[in-house]
Design a protein around this motif. Structure first.
Motif, short mmCIF file in Angstrom:
data_model
loop_
_atom_site.label_atom_id
_atom_site.label_comp_id
_atom_site.label_asym_id
_atom_site.label_seq_id
_atom_site.Cartn_x
_atom_site.Cartn_y
_atom_site.Cartn_z
N GLY A 99 -21.79 3.35 -4.96
CA GLY A 99 -22.43 4.48 -4.04
C GLY A 99 -21.22 5.96 -3.57
O GLY A 99 -20.64 5.25 -5.34
N ARG A 100 -22.20 6.38 -3.64
CA ARG A 100 -21.47 7.70 -3.93
C ARG A 100 -21.24 8.53 -2.55
O ARG A 100 -22.96 8.21 -1.48
N ALA A 101 -20.35 9.36 -2.63
CA ALA A 101 -20.82 10.04 -1.15
C ALA A 101 -19.77 11.83 -1.68
O ALA A 101 -19.20 11.72 -2.22
N ALA A 102 -21.27 12.62 -0.45
CA ALA A 102 -20.17 13.64 -1.06
C ALA A 102 -19.14 14.35 0.66
O ALA A 102 -19.22 14.08 1.26
N ARG A 103 -18.57 15.03 -0.05
CA ARG A 103 -17.27 15.66 1.47
C ARG A 103 -16.37 14.53 2.12
O ARG A 103 -16.96 14.42 3.04
N THR A 104 -15.95 14.02 1.39
CA THR A 104 -15.50 13.02 2.19
C THR A 104 -13.99 13.09 2.10
O THR A 104 -13.75 11.99 3.39
N TRP A 105 -13.02 13.53 0.99
CA TRP A 105 -11.95 13.87 2.04
C TRP A 105 -11.52 15.51 1.79
O TRP A 105 -11.72 16.42 0.95
N HIS A 106 -10.33 16.01 2.33
CA HIS A 106 -10.32 17.78 2.26
C HIS A 106 -8.70 17.55 2.23
O HIS A 106 -8.02 17.12 2.74
N VAL A 107 -8.97 17.71 0.80
CA VAL A 107 -7.63 18.43 0.23
C VAL A 107 -6.89 19.60 -0.22
O VAL A 107 -7.31 19.57 -0.95
N GLY A 108 -5.84 19.65 0.18
CA GLY A 108 -5.40 21.18 0.23
C GLY A 108 -6.50 22.32 0.52
O GLY A 108 -6.60 22.88 -0.45
N GLY A 109 -7.35 21.95 0.94
CA GLY A 109 -8.15 23.08 1.78
C GLY A 109 -9.80 22.78 0.44
O GLY A 109 -10.40 23.87 0.75
N VAL A 110 -9.17 21.92 -0.55
CA VAL A 110 -10.69 21.46 -1.01
C VAL A 110 -11.56 20.09 -0.31
O VAL A 110 -10.55 19.49 -0.52
N TRP A 111 -12.50 20.20 -0.70
CA TRP A 111 -13.33 19.07 -0.07
C TRP A 111 -13.85 18.25 -1.11
O TRP A 111 -14.38 19.47 -2.73
N CYS A 112 -13.52 16.85 -1.77
CA CYS A 112 -13.79 16.45 -2.88
C CYS A 112 -14.46 15.08 -1.88
O CYS A 112 -15.09 14.31 -1.05
N ASP A 113 -15.22 15.09 -3.07
CA ASP A 113 -16.12 13.63 -3.72
C ASP A 113 -16.22 12.19 -3.60
O ASP A 113 -15.02 12.59 -4.39
N SER A 114 -16.34 11.41 -2.99
CA SER A 114 -15.99 9.59 -3.62
C SER A 114 -17.08 8.99 -4.44
O SER A 114 -18.75 9.15 -4.22
N ILE A 115 -16.55 8.48 -5.70
CA ILE A 115 -17.60 7.52 -5.76
C ILE A 115 -16.96 6.39 -5.63
O ILE A 115 -15.70 5.97 -5.58
N TYR A 116 -17.45 4.69 -5.16
CA TYR A 116 -17.50 4.09 -4.78
C TYR A 116 -17.54 2.49 -5.76
O TYR A 116 -18.56 2.71 -6.56
N LEU A 117 -16.60 1.49 -6.21
CA LEU A 117 -16.59 0.79 -6.83
C LEU A 117 -16.29 -0.41 -6.74
O LEU A 117 -15.49 -0.45 -5.17
N ARG A 118 -16.84 -1.94 -7.19
CA ARG A 118 -15.76 -2.72 -6.28
C ARG A 118 -16.22 -3.51 -7.63
O ARG A 118 -16.57 -3.96 -8.87
N LEU A 119 -14.96 -4.98 -7.10
CA LEU A 119 -14.87 -5.66 -8.24
C LEU A 119 -14.85 -7.44 -7.40
O LEU A 119 -13.88 -7.33 -6.17
N ASP A 120 -15.92 -7.96 -8.47
CA ASP A 120 -15.81 -9.59 -6.99
C ASP A 120 -14.33 -10.91 -7.97
O ASP A 120 -15.06 -10.16 -8.78
N ALA A 121 -14.73 -11.23 -7.30
CA ALA A 121 -13.76 -12.11 -7.05
C ALA A 121 -14.36 -12.95 -8.65
O ALA A 121 -14.91 -13.77 -7.84
#
Length: 167
Positions: free
Chosen positions: A143-165
């Motif tokens: 999945g993906r999400a917008a504006r997940t982290w606010h770092v140093g005055g800048v909003w950052c997005d996220s890509i979510y990843l997974r590795l199954d056992a």
């Protein structure tokens, strides 16, 4: 002392208070911290606080390692909280396979010892190096999400990843 992991070239070991100086040398570098969850450390106190948190991780909740090469601290890899993996390496050591070597050991231990059903990662989409590394390790985007982290005055997005056992 907690678990140590040896790879062909690296020793991964529990964090110690004396690692603060070596970690600070990494955490002050804008290139190293470009996609981290906080800006480069301006003060050594920030690194001491961060390291104290790493050392205090309850064993049933996470396991984080200092990555060393020939006894020199070059980064960290592990789980602040299971099942999310995190890693950072001194840019002087990028492109030499050390991050992959460290993550393979940490992930292997997570599956074999901690019996995690999967490992996850939250990566800034601009962090092409980390995304490529995780893809090589078999992680799949979930999945993906917008504006997940606010770092140093800048909003950052996220890509979510997974590795199954492994089965």
């Amino acid at each position: 002392m907690g678990a140590q992991l040896r790879t062909e070239r690296l020793l991964l070991r529990p964090a110690l208070a004396r690692d603060a100086g070596a970690l600070h040398a990494i955490f002050v570098q804008p290139e190293a911290m470009a996609y981290w969850s906080r800006p480069p450390h301006a003060e050594m106190a920030e690194t001491h606080d961060w390291l104290a948190g790493m050392i205090a991780i309850p064993p049933d909740q996470g396991e984080d390692f200092i990555v060393t090469l020939d006894a020199r601290v070059i980064g960290k890899a592990g789980f602040w909280r299971f099942p999310e993996i995190g890693f950072i390496l001194d840019p002087a050591f990028w492109g030499q396979g050390y991050a992959q070597e460290a993550l393979e050991a940490v992930i292997g231990r997570a599956f074999a010892v901690h019996r995690l059903p999967h490992v996850t990662a939250d990566v800034d989409p601009r962090n092409r190096r980390s995304l490529a590394l995780l893809a090589r390790l078999g992680f799949q985007e979930t999945g993906r999400a917008a504006r997940t982290w606010h770092v140093g005055g800048v909003w950052c997005d996220s890509i979510y990843l997974r590795l199954d056992a492994p089965e």
